[in-house]
Design a protein around this motif. Structure first.
Motif, PDB file in Angstrom:
ATOM      1  N   SER A   1       0.816  -1.219   0.000  1.00 13.90           N
ATOM      2  CA  SER A   1       0.000   0.000   0.000  1.00 13.90           C
ATOM      3  C   SER A   1       0.850   1.269   0.000  1.00 13.90           C
ATOM      4  O   SER A   1       0.311   2.365  -0.112  1.00 13.90           O
ATOM      5  CB  SER A   1      -0.930   0.010   1.215  1.00 13.90           C
ATOM      6  OG  SER A   1      -0.190   0.180   2.415  1.00 13.90           O
TER       7      SER A   1
ATOM      8  N   PRO B   1       2.780   4.180  -1.457  1.00 13.82           N
ATOM      9  CA  PRO B   1       2.857   4.770  -2.797  1.00 13.82           C
ATOM     10  C   PRO B   1       4.302   4.929  -3.245  1.00 13.82           C
ATOM     11  O   PRO B   1       5.213   5.067  -2.419  1.00 13.82           O
ATOM     12  CB  PRO B   1       2.160   6.126  -2.643  1.00 13.82           C
ATOM     13  CG  PRO B   1       2.190   6.421  -1.189  1.00 13.82           C
ATOM     14  CD  PRO B   1       2.219   5.115  -0.464  1.00 13.82           C
TER      15      PRO B   1
ATOM     16  N   PRO C   1       0.869   1.499  -5.440  1.00 16.06           N
ATOM     17  CA  PRO C   1       0.152   2.658  -5.978  1.00 16.06           C
ATOM     18  C   PRO C   1       1.158   3.640  -6.591  1.00 16.06           C
ATOM     19  O   PRO C   1       2.063   4.111  -5.895  1.00 16.06           O
ATOM     20  CB  PRO C   1      -0.527   3.263  -4.746  1.00 16.06           C
ATOM     21  CG  PRO C   1      -0.495   2.201  -3.692  1.00 16.06           C
ATOM     22  CD  PRO C   1       0.714   1.366  -3.974  1.00 16.06           C
TER      23      PRO C   1
ATOM     24  N   ALA D   1       2.371   7.078  -7.815  1.00 15.35           N
ATOM     25  CA  ALA D   1       2.098   8.507  -7.645  1.00 15.35           C
ATOM     26  C   ALA D   1       2.838   9.262  -8.745  1.00 15.35           C
ATOM     27  O   ALA D   1       3.980   9.691  -8.568  1.00 15.35           O
ATOM     28  CB  ALA D   1       2.539   8.982  -6.268  1.00 15.35           C
TER      29      ALA D   1
ATOM     30  N   LEU E   1       1.823  14.702  -5.147  1.00 18.07           N
ATOM     31  CA  LEU E   1       0.974  13.592  -4.709  1.00 18.07           C
ATOM     32  C   LEU E   1      -0.506  13.953  -4.826  1.00 18.07           C
ATOM     33  O   LEU E   1      -1.325  13.132  -5.243  1.00 18.07           O
ATOM     34  CB  LEU E   1       1.324  13.208  -3.272  1.00 18.07           C
ATOM     35  CG  LEU E   1       2.733  12.643  -3.062  1.00 18.07           C
ATOM     36  CD1 LEU E   1       3.032  12.512  -1.570  1.00 18.07           C
ATOM     37  CD2 LEU E   1       2.908  11.308  -3.750  1.00 18.07           C
TER      38      LEU E   1
ATOM     39  N   ARG F   1      -3.522  12.385  -7.419  1.00 14.12           N
ATOM     40  CA  ARG F   1      -4.800  11.837  -6.918  1.00 14.12           C
ATOM     41  C   ARG F   1      -5.996  12.661  -7.384  1.00 14.12           C
ATOM     42  O   ARG F   1      -7.129  12.376  -7.004  1.00 14.12           O
ATOM     43  CB  ARG F   1      -4.787  11.795  -5.385  1.00 14.12           C
ATOM     44  CG  ARG F   1      -3.748  10.869  -4.777  1.00 14.12           C
ATOM     45  CD  ARG F   1      -4.015  10.650  -3.286  1.00 14.12           C
ATOM     46  NE  ARG F   1      -3.953  11.886  -2.530  1.00 14.12           N
ATOM     47  CZ  ARG F   1      -2.905  12.285  -1.799  1.00 14.12           C
ATOM     48  NH1 ARG F   1      -1.810  11.534  -1.787  1.00 14.12           N
ATOM     49  NH2 ARG F   1      -2.928  13.416  -1.125  1.00 14.12           N
TER      50      ARG F   1
END
Length: 376
Positions: A80, A82, A104, A106, A287, A291
């Motif tokens: 998990s 990033p 993930p 970024a 970041l 998102r």
């Protein structure tokens, strides 16, 4: 993807040829960086929560067979956490897909990177958007003295050389040489539009085998508003087409006929140091933009410059140096260097771009004497 444990809160994976600037930006933003890079400089290790050598080397590139294992070890097998990818991945976009399938991501995915780093696709996009761009071709031109040769996905200027008329190896292409000043725009994309963080002027540090090797950059205090709006419109158009997210940079040549876009770097780049600040950390903006969230941009009242110093000759055993606080990317004592190896990064601040560029070069000369001595 599972939720992070309290012990892993705020962790951020960073993988790049050199990860120190990304790690420093992450710390400014309150994150705990886990860094994999080729150098593991002393200050990178000090900034990082944990640091490991990125598998591979500068000549052959990143070792794709071992990178996932390295990132797993840094993250304690927590998928998990990033990951932010810096330099080194543009030529190996399959690794971006591989990393993004585990952690993930970024920043920009492989598809966006391929779009802006493919010279033919970038040339087509620029033509359709009305962005001035030097001519490119795969075949040797009839007037090679007016062209340079580049590597697809290359970075740092070391891959650029003047054309000589021969057929280049696979992965190399020709771009028409444009004379003028090198100007870079650091910007943030949200997939639909771009916001410019600021502009910098760059210079080269030529070497016999690398006449366009990156030397340094100085942040410009002033930039013509109409030209900034024009460039911002160009970058928003390219951002929409490629779906760019997070920190990126665009390199231009400013000549007699205006600005020409030379290339897009779809990642945080070499000018991160001179634009980052604690009041509005750029890693946080990166970041958040990745998102799709709102973010703040820093404001600047002065100028700042950074410059890479290179070994002019072999250094059999690098000396122990008391590094000034205006340096970074420090070599470790005892390291063996060959001519052309990077030694450290030097910084300076000043009231104007010209004064600051002169100051950073003076800093570099002062420092180089400690490992070069009197070269007469």
């Amino acid at each position: 993807m599972h939720a992070s444990s309290p012990n892993n809160a705020g962790l951020l994976l960073i993988a790049a040829i050199s990860g120190r600037a990304l790690a420093a930006s992450a710390r400014r933003a309150g994150y705990r960086p886990l860094v994999a890079d080729f150098f593991c400089d002393t200050d990178t290790v000090a900034l990082a929560e944990r640091a490991m050598k990125l598998p591979g080397d500068l000549q052959s590139g990143i070792d794709g067979a071992r990178i996932i294992e390295t990132l797993h070890r840094l993250a304690g097998n927590d998928r998990s956490v990033p990951v932010v990818l810096g330099s080194g991945f543009e030529r190996q976009t399959d690794l971006v897909d591989e990393v993004a399938s585990i952690f993930p991501l970024a920043g920009n995915g492989a598809r966006a990177i391929r779009r802006v780093k493919d010279p033919q696709m970038l040339a087509c996009d620029c033509a359709e958007l009305g962005i001035p761009h030097p001519a490119f071709q795969w075949e040797p031109p009839p007037d090679p003295e007016s062209w340079v040769i580049k590597t697809v996905g290359g970075a740092g200027g070391v891959h650029i050389e003047r054309a000589t008329g021969g057929t280049p190896p696979a992965g190399r292409y020709f771009q028409r040489f444009v004379s003028g000043r090198s100007v870079s725009a650091l910007f943030i994309g949200d997939g639909k539009s771009a916001r410019i963080v600021g502009f910098s002027r760059q210079w080269v540090s030529p070497a016999p085998a690398a006449p366009y090797r990156y030397g340094g950059a100085v942040r410009l205090r002033r930039f013509d508003r109409a030209q900034a709006e024009m460039i911002g419109g160009w970058l928003s158009g390219l951002t929409r087409r490629a779906g760019l997210v997070g920190l990126c940079s665009a390199d231009f040549i400013h000549g007699a006929d205006g600005y020409r876009l030379v290339e897009i770097n779809p990642r945080p780049g070499a000018t991160l140091d001179i634009f980052d600040c604690a009041e509005a950390p750029l890693m946080e903006a990166h970041l958040r933009a990745a998102r799709g969230e709102a973010y703040r941009l820093p404001r600047f009242a002065d100028s700042m410059a950074s410059m890479i110093t290179y070994a002019a000759a072999p250094v059999p055993q690098f000396p122990a140096i008391e590094w000034p606080d205006w340096t970074a990317d420090h070599q470790s004592p005892g390291t063996i260097l060959i001519a052309g190896d990077p030694v450290c990064t030097v910084f300076a601040r000043g009231p104007s771009a010209g004064a600051t560029q002169r100051a950073v070069k003076a800093h570099a000369r002062q420092l180089q004497h400690q490992w070069e001595g009197d070269r007469t």
